[in-house]
Design an enzyme around this catalytic site. Structure first.
Site, short mmCIF file in Angstrom:
data_model
loop_
_atom_site.label_atom_id
_atom_site.label_comp_id
_atom_site.label_asym_id
_atom_site.label_seq_id
_atom_site.Cartn_x
_atom_site.Cartn_y
_atom_site.Cartn_z
N HIS A 237 63.86 69.97 90.72
CA HIS A 237 62.77 70.57 90.34
C HIS A 237 61.79 69.48 90.09
O HIS A 237 62.08 68.26 89.58
CB HIS A 237 62.78 71.40 89.02
N CYS B 251 61.34 77.14 85.34
CA CYS B 251 61.34 76.27 86.70
C CYS B 251 62.72 76.36 87.40
O CYS B 251 62.75 75.89 88.51
CB CYS B 251 60.89 75.09 86.11
N ASN C 287 53.76 69.70 89.51
CA ASN C 287 54.79 70.49 88.89
C ASN C 287 54.37 71.83 89.48
O ASN C 287 53.50 72.26 88.39
CB ASN C 287 55.06 70.25 87.68
O1 UT7 Z 1 58.78 72.02 84.55
C1 UT7 Z 1 59.32 72.15 83.47
C2 UT7 Z 1 59.73 71.26 82.77
N1 UT7 Z 1 58.83 70.35 82.11
C3 UT7 Z 1 59.14 68.90 82.24
O2 UT7 Z 1 60.23 68.74 82.82
C4 UT7 Z 1 58.32 68.09 81.72
C5 UT7 Z 1 59.03 66.86 81.11
N2 UT7 Z 1 57.93 66.07 80.39
C6 UT7 Z 1 57.25 65.05 80.96
O3 UT7 Z 1 57.44 64.99 82.18
C7 UT7 Z 1 56.64 64.03 79.90
O4 UT7 Z 1 56.91 64.04 78.70
C8 UT7 Z 1 55.20 64.35 80.02
C9 UT7 Z 1 54.71 63.69 81.39
C10 UT7 Z 1 54.75 65.71 79.41
C11 UT7 Z 1 54.50 63.35 78.91
O5 UT7 Z 1 55.05 62.10 79.07
P1 UT7 Z 1 55.48 60.99 77.77
O6 UT7 Z 1 55.83 59.96 78.47
O7 UT7 Z 1 56.48 61.99 77.24
O8 UT7 Z 1 54.23 61.26 76.96
P2 UT7 Z 1 53.88 61.66 75.45
O9 UT7 Z 1 53.96 63.04 75.60
O10 UT7 Z 1 55.16 60.78 74.56
O11 UT7 Z 1 52.40 61.03 74.95
C12 UT7 Z 1 52.31 59.72 74.99
C13 UT7 Z 1 50.83 59.32 74.67
C14 UT7 Z 1 50.41 60.18 73.57
O12 UT7 Z 1 49.30 59.60 72.80
P3 UT7 Z 1 49.84 58.72 71.34
O13 UT7 Z 1 50.22 59.69 70.48
O14 UT7 Z 1 50.90 57.83 71.81
O15 UT7 Z 1 48.66 58.11 71.10
C15 UT7 Z 1 49.50 61.33 74.12
O16 UT7 Z 1 48.59 62.08 73.27
O17 UT7 Z 1 50.22 59.94 75.85
C16 UT7 Z 1 48.80 60.67 75.29
N3 UT7 Z 1 48.71 61.73 76.59
C17 UT7 Z 1 47.78 61.36 77.29
N4 UT7 Z 1 46.90 60.49 77.57
C18 UT7 Z 1 46.19 60.58 78.83
C19 UT7 Z 1 49.46 62.95 76.56
N5 UT7 Z 1 48.82 63.42 78.09
C20 UT7 Z 1 47.77 62.66 78.31
C21 UT7 Z 1 46.92 62.56 79.28
N6 UT7 Z 1 46.16 61.40 79.47
N7 UT7 Z 1 46.90 63.62 80.19
#
Ligand code: UT7
Length: 336
Positions: free
Chosen positions: A255, A115, A285
């Site tokens: 980004h 990215c 993204n």
């Molecule tokens: O472009 C290249 C660089 N990429 C980035 O910069 C991405 C950086 N990361 C992010 O933007 C965030 O970490 C995400 C948007 C990918 C995820 O957000 P988060 O607040 O870090 O969520 P998480 O991964 O800690 O997940 C929290 C919860 C989990 O459930 P449990 O384990 O707490 O029960 C996930 O399973 O949210 C759940 N979850 C979802 N729930 C509904 C993950 N994806 C989804 C979804 N819908 N699409």
């Protein structure tokens, strides 16, 4: 040694027509509009048509940038395409674009840095101009990221969108255009954002494809932490090289991965949040394409004026970081 400067003298973009909303994703995976919006700020993203590959998005974006710059394709000395979703491993997508737009005097290459690719490609192109090797370089970032996503993995598939952004770089006074840059790589974190299969480490096999090894995999939470820690550092590094402070910045074009990353970066840099331009809500993204897409958006909405200090920041697979400080030279759009 007196080098001439290099500046962005034309900007363009292309977005596929089909819009994929959070409601559309609710029908395909176990997710909600509320989760996507609150965790990322994304409302919708674009989806390339089945017959559109990376170059099909890159070509119209490039043509719009050339038109904006009033530069003829034959004046281009080098075409650089940055992407993680090329038409093929080879030939380079840049060669396909070079031929299609009639840049008959240009060399062409692809450059990959996840990215962060647009920052790396723009800095590379600008330095060819500063060194006097070429007068005009076309830098295009184009992604069909929805085609590399695993559409059954809700933790990644809802994040990505397709699109392309392009810039024409040309010569300028040494104190204008690209003032400074900082690039970094932290390859020890390569596994956190990876497409593991389909290349020389792991050939594409029927079994591997069934296990989605040819799809993007991301440890989002870890990447998030690397991003919010690394962005202020790389931004301050580039600003210091230009002898500037955060207070000098007119606009930050970063980004577009997550609104929470944009806001946290603004806070950590001590910049008002509204100076960090956001298009993540409408385009999602789009990996390397997101910086030039966002730049085209703010430029064409009349948000940039000559003399403005614009900070570009990228972060992503590698793990890589990049920042570039520009003194903007194009007239406010539409030209007065
Ligand atoms: O472009 C290249 C660089 N990429 C980035 O910069 C991405 C950086 N990361 C992010 O933007 C965030 O970490 C995400 C948007 C990918 C995820 O957000 P988060 O607040 O870090 O969520 P998480 O991964 O800690 O997940 C929290 C919860 C989990 O459930 P449990 O384990 O707490 O029960 C996930 O399973 O949210 C759940 N979850 C979802 N729930 C509904 C993950 N994806 C989804 C979804 N819908 N699409």
């Amino acid at each position: 040694m007196s080098l001439r400067g290099a500046t962005i003298c034309g900007v363009g973009s292309y977005l596929p027509e089909q819009v994929l909303t959070n409601a559309d994703w609710e029908r395909m995976v176990d997710t909600t509009d509320e989760w996507i919006l609150s965790h990322t700020g994304i409302r919708e993203r674009r989806l390339a048509a089945p017959d559109q590959a990376c170059s099909d998005l890159a070509i119209p974006a490039a043509q719009r940038a050339l038109e904006d710059a009033s530069v003829d394709p034959q004046q281009i000395g080098l075409v650089i395409v940055t992407t993680v979703s090329p038409d093929h491993f080879f030939p380079a997508t840049a060669c396909l674009v070079q031929s299609a737009i009639g840049a008959t005097n240009a060399g062409a290459m692809d450059l990959t840095s996840g990215c962060t690719g647009f920052i790396y490609a723009m800095v590379t192109g600008a330095n060819f101009i500063r060194a006097g090797a070429y007068d005009y370089v076309l830098v295009i970032a184009s992604e069909v990221l929805t085609r590399t996503a695993n559409w059954a993995d809700r933790t990644t598939c809802v994040l990505f969108g397709d699109g392309a952004g392009a810039t024409v770089l040309g010569p300028c006074e040494p104190d204008e255009g690209l003032l400074s840059f900082a690039l970094s790589s932290h390859g020890e974190y390569g596994d956190l954002l990876i497409m593991p299969g389909g290349a020389s480490r792991m050939r594409a096999t029927a079994e591997g494809i069934a296990r989605h090894q040819d799809c993007l995999q991301m440890e989002g939470h870890d990447i998030f932490k690397l991003a919010v820690r690394g962005i202020p550092r790389i931004a301050r590094d580039a600003l210091a090289k230009a002898g500037l402070k955060t207070g000098d910045i007119s606009a930050v074009v970063m980004h577009q991965a997550n609104q929470r990353i944009l806001d946290a970066s603004a806070d950590r840099l001590g910049i008002e949040r509204d100076r960090v331009i956001s298009t993540v809500g409408k385009y999602g993204n789009s990996s390397a394409a997101s910086v030039p897409l966002c730049l085209d958006d703010v430029y064409r909405s009349g948000g940039l004026e000559p003399g403005d200090i614009v900070l570009l920041v990228g972060f992503g697979a590698g793990f890589t970081l990049g920042a570039a400080v520009l003194r903007w030279t194009l007239p406010r759009f539409p030209a007065e």
